[in-house]
Design an enzyme around this catalytic site. Structure first.
Site, PDB file in Angstrom:
ATOM      1  N   GLU A 223      34.341  76.933   9.736  1.00  0.00           N
ATOM      2  CA  GLU A 223      34.625  77.788   8.574  1.00  0.00           C
ATOM      3  C   GLU A 223      34.480  77.017   7.259  1.00  0.00           C
ATOM      4  O   GLU A 223      33.946  77.546   6.282  1.00  0.00           O
ATOM      5  CB  GLU A 223      36.017  78.418   8.676  1.00  0.00           C
ATOM      6  CG  GLU A 223      36.248  79.298   9.903  1.00  0.00           C
ATOM      7  CD  GLU A 223      35.200  80.380  10.115  1.00  0.00           C
ATOM      8  OE1 GLU A 223      34.490  80.744   9.168  1.00  0.00           O
ATOM      9  OE2 GLU A 223      35.075  80.843  11.268  1.00  0.00           O
TER      10      GLU A 223
ATOM     11  N   ASP B 108      28.103  75.709  12.678  1.00  0.00           N
ATOM     12  CA  ASP B 108      28.426  75.107  13.985  1.00  0.00           C
ATOM     13  C   ASP B 108      28.105  73.609  13.982  1.00  0.00           C
ATOM     14  O   ASP B 108      28.909  72.784  14.424  1.00  0.00           O
ATOM     15  CB  ASP B 108      27.603  75.772  15.100  1.00  0.00           C
ATOM     16  CG  ASP B 108      28.209  77.093  15.554  1.00  0.00           C
ATOM     17  OD1 ASP B 108      29.386  77.362  15.239  1.00  0.00           O
ATOM     18  OD2 ASP B 108      27.493  77.853  16.243  1.00  0.00           O
TER      19      ASP B 108
HETATM   20 ZN   LIG Z   1      30.773  81.545  11.057  1.00  0.00          ZN
END
Ligand SMILES: [Zn+2]
Length: 219
Positions: A67, A131
């Site tokens: 995030e 990611d």
């Molecule tokens: Zn995301």
């Protein structure tokens, strides 16, 4: 929809929560530069009592890293620290950033899900950047820990993306979902980092081997 339409041109209510409190989800909001972990996510396998550091980092740690990285993906990068849509980069930095992002997009475009069906790199660029950036953050923390169990960490991360879906759903996700397919969120993310190769003794010629010059990482 009616409720949302009624909010148009009205006074902004900053107390409104735009999601269900029990959703198992998390998100980054560019307009207030915040990351938000919805309480529904704080259960197994992401977070539970008695987790080891490795499990914690492979679970909720990866989510937090992901995030935060969204603030610096190709979309978040266009907003300044106060959430304004504004260009805050030097020209040179932005060019270098976009060049790395393009290399990542090109790499995802080469991935085949099944015969005749490739990943659409443009679709997944922001989530793939998040990611891979989140993984980098966790591996950086790991470097500072004594006898860190990388196998446990990678296994814990793989658990959060263990999904069973029909082929039709997978096809719909390839076309419309900005997230890479769950197995790719594990496999393609770990392939970018040397720690993964060292942990499982992966060598050239092995199925998940990716040559160092082909590895992508925006951050
Ligand atoms: Zn995301």
């Amino acid at each position: 929809m009616k409720k949302n339409a009624e909010l148009t041109n009205g006074k902004v209510d900053k107390e409104i929560w735009g999601f269900d409190i029990l959703e198992a989800n998390a998100y980054y909001s560019a307009v207030d530069n915040s990351i938000n972990i919805i309480v529904g996510l704080l259960g197994e396998p992401f977070y539970y009592d008695g987790m080891s550091d490795e499990e914690l980092m492979g679970g909720i740690g990866m989510v937090i890293g992901h995030e935060i990285s969204h603030a610096f993906d190709t979309s978040g990068a266009q907003f300044d620290k106060d959430g304004n849509y504004a260009f805050w980069w030097t020209e040179e930095d932005y060019m270098a950033f976009m060049e790395r992002a393009q290399k990542l997009i090109d790499h995802y475009n080469t991935l085949t899900v099944w015969e005749g069906q490739n990943v659409l790199g443009d679709n997944v660029q922001t989530e793939a950047i998040a990611d891979i950036g989140g993984m980098k953050a966790m591996l950086t923390i790991a470097k500072g820990k004594d006898s860190f169990d990388y196998d446990k960490f990678f296994t814990s991360y793989a658990h959060i993306w263990a999904f069973i879906r029909t082929r039709e759903t997978e096809l719909q996700r390839i076309m419309q979902d900005p997230h890479p397919l769950p197995y790719m969120r594990t496999n393609v993310t770990v392939q970018q980092y040397q720690e993964f190769y060292d942990t499982y003794d992966i060598k050239e010629g092995d199925g998940m081997y990716l040559a160092p010059e082909e590895r992508v990482s925006v951050w």
